[in-house]
Design an enzyme around this catalytic site. Structure first.
Site, PDB file in Angstrom:
ATOM      1  N   ASN A 208       8.021  -5.277   0.297  1.00  0.00           N
ATOM      2  CA  ASN A 208       9.203  -5.735  -0.462  1.00  0.00           C
ATOM      3  C   ASN A 208      10.032  -6.686   0.388  1.00  0.00           C
ATOM      4  OD1 ASN A 208      11.196  -4.140   1.093  1.00  0.00           O
ATOM      5  ND2 ASN A 208      10.004  -2.431   0.274  1.00  0.00           N
ATOM      6  N   ASP A 276       7.671   3.001  -2.838  1.00  0.00           N
ATOM      7  CA  ASP A 276       7.555   4.280  -3.556  1.00  0.00           C
ATOM      8  C   ASP A 276       6.111   4.724  -3.683  1.00  0.00           C
ATOM      9  OD1 ASP A 276      10.271   4.753  -3.984  1.00  0.00           O
ATOM     10  OD2 ASP A 276      10.305   3.200  -5.531  1.00  0.00           O
ATOM     11  N   PRO A 304       5.626   9.710   0.562  1.00  0.00           N
ATOM     12  CA  PRO A 304       6.616  10.755   0.840  1.00  0.00           C
ATOM     13  C   PRO A 304       8.016  10.158   0.746  1.00  0.00           C
ATOM     14  CG  PRO A 304       5.626   9.993   2.887  1.00  0.00           C
ATOM     15  CD  PRO A 304       4.864   9.340   1.765  1.00  0.00           C
ATOM     16  N   ASP A 305       8.957  10.948   0.284  1.00  0.00           N
ATOM     17  CA  ASP A 305      10.361  10.489   0.271  1.00  0.00           C
ATOM     18  C   ASP A 305      10.993  10.940   1.588  1.00  0.00           C
ATOM     19  OD1 ASP A 305      13.162  10.224  -0.084  1.00  0.00           O
ATOM     20  OD2 ASP A 305      12.813  10.068  -2.260  1.00  0.00           O
ATOM     21  N   ILE A 306      11.219   9.981   2.461  1.00  0.00           N
ATOM     22  CA  ILE A 306      11.674  10.303   3.819  1.00  0.00           C
ATOM     23  C   ILE A 306      13.093  10.876   3.782  1.00  0.00           C
ATOM     24  CG2 ILE A 306      12.154   9.303   6.111  1.00  0.00           C
ATOM     25  CD1 ILE A 306       9.913   7.189   5.249  1.00  0.00           C
ATOM     26  N   PHE A 324      20.716   5.022   1.272  1.00  0.00           N
ATOM     27  CA  PHE A 324      21.176   3.811   0.586  1.00  0.00           C
ATOM     28  C   PHE A 324      20.598   3.825  -0.822  1.00  0.00           C
ATOM     29  CE2 PHE A 324      23.378   0.787   3.345  1.00  0.00           C
ATOM     30  CZ  PHE A 324      23.367   1.498   4.532  1.00  0.00           C
ATOM     31  N   LYS A 342      18.243  13.860  -3.888  1.00  0.00           N
ATOM     32  CA  LYS A 342      17.706  13.787  -2.523  1.00  0.00           C
ATOM     33  C   LYS A 342      18.313  14.858  -1.613  1.00  0.00           C
ATOM     34  CE  LYS A 342      16.053   9.274  -2.995  1.00  0.00           C
ATOM     35  NZ  LYS A 342      14.953   8.522  -2.412  1.00  0.00           N
TER      36      LYS A 342
END
Ligand code: C5P
Length: 396
Positions: A208, A276, A304-306, A324, A342
């Protein structure tokens, strides 16, 4: 801006150590302007003091030139800290009484800056009830002290009364000058920054537009504010900020592993734009166009969502975890939902439809369980500093 102190040299044998103090401060970039009492001129000369400080030395309350160039009021205020070394029993008594009959005592009464005393006197003078009373009064008035130390005195006696060594006084000065500016000292801050790269094959990837600027600004400012900083960074073209430990990663999996390897940080800030999804089975060899130029069918797997993982650690979770949220619509509502989902403590939200990627400025909303703060547009460096000041306040 560099800092400066107003050094008042009192009349005592320890005055010679003040020359070394001026040199020590110069080495660490602290400027010194000096007032000498009449008595101190018996121990060191204004010429040697002026040569070391590189500035005119002030001695006389009633000198017309000094008053036109710089009066005692201005002298005592155009500084960050007033230091008295050596602070004699007489000067301390004057201060405790609020007397002002020479330039040194007048500047001390007129100043609106913190004052540090490095006392030096004979052991009996130090222990005298009058001196001890004055110390109590001065401590109540918010005056800071460094020393005196025990040891042999110039007069041959032994005990408390030796002025602290120049290095010790310089350390006390640095602590007072920089304590406000280093609110993260003693804290370990982990920051993720930049994009991740998810391979399709050995030569192609999905990524990105994240430039890493906001995360790098956070790392640089956190280090300046005294923190030990570990920056886990995706591929960006930014220099590593001085004093920051950087771990280079490419994929989200690598980013998570690098973050989990950091032992018990106090503050985690996830500023990285993590992909993602990753390609489920990246090819080990370069994918070839076939004759029909058919596009390969890629299948994806979730990364994985860090932020979520680090927010929900069972042991060693940081006291404060910040994420963020880059949104294009319903910025605040989406960010509030993200805060809950989260499990982090703060979300810094911005509208990326307004061209934030790669820009030097940012306008953010700060979302926590206490509500929403809207911050005006500012440079990414200023935004970083403000975020870190907010975090430092919450880490206290
Ligand atoms: O879910 P979304 O990407 O919008 O959330 C953004 C926040 O979550 C950022 O702080 C980002 O660094 C973090 N994040 C993460 N790991 C992911 C996705 C996002 O740490 N896989």
């Amino acid at each position: 801006m560099s800092k400066s102190v107003l050094l008042i040299i009192g009349g005592g044998i320890a005055a010679y150590k003040s020359l070394e103090l001026i040199r020590t401060l110069k080495k660490v970039g602290i400027g010194t302007r000096v007032i000498m009492t009449k008595a101190s001129e018996h121990f060191v000369t204004p010429l040697s003091v002026a040569s070391l400080s590189g500035e005119k030395v002030f001695t006389d309350l009633f000198s017309l030139t000094d008053e036109t160039e710089m009066g005692h009021i201005e002298l005592s205020r155009s500084t960050d800290l007033v230091v008295v070394a050596p602070a004699t029993a007489d000067l301390m008594a004057k201060m405790a009484q609020g007397l002002a009959n020479d330039l040194a005592s007048t500047a001390l009464l007129a100043t609106d800056k913190p004052v540090l005393l490095a006392p030096a006197m004979n052991v009996r003078m130090w222990h005298h009830a009058a001196t001890q009373r004055n110390i109590e009064t001065l401590t109540k008035d918010g005056i800071h002290f460094v020393g005196p130390n025990p040891g042999e005195m110039a007069c041959g006696e032994f005990g408390l009364g030796r002025m602290a060594e120049p290095a010790e006084i310089a350390a006390a000065i640095e602590k007072l000058l920089y304590s406000d500016a280093r609110p993260l000292s003693g804290k370990h801050v982990l920051i993720t920054a930049g994009p991740t790269r998810e391979p399709i094959d050995p030569v192609r990837f999905i990524s990105n537009h994240s430039s890493g600027k906001q995360g790098y600004a956070l790392a640089e400012q956190a280090e300046r504010m005294g923190a030990k900083v570990t920056l886990v960074s995706g591929p960006v073209s930014l220099p590593t900020p001085p004093g920051v430990t950087k771990v280079d990663v490419e994929t989200a999996d690598q980013m998570l592993a690098a973050c989990e390897a950091v032992h018990a940080p106090d503050l985690v800030i996830c500023a990285a734009a993590v992909a993602d999804w990753k390609v489920a089975n990246p090819a080990t060899q370069k994918l070839k166009k076939n004759d029909k130029a058919e596009a390969p069918a890629l299948s994806f797997a979730a990364n994985p969502d860090i932020l979520k993982t680090l927010s929900n650690l069972k042991s060693g979770r940081a006291k404060l975890v910040v994420g963020f949220a880059a949104e294009t619509v319903n910025v605040i509502a989406n960010a509030q939902e993200k805060l809950k989902r989260k499990g982090c403590d703060l979300i810094i939200a911005n509208n990326v439809s307004e061209g934030v990627f790669g820009a030097d400025k940012n306008a953010v909303h700060v979302i926590s369980k206490d509500g929403v703060e809207n911050w005006p547009q500012a440079s990414k460096v200023d935004v970083a500093r403000r975020i870190l000041e907010l975090c430092a306040g919450r880490l206290k």
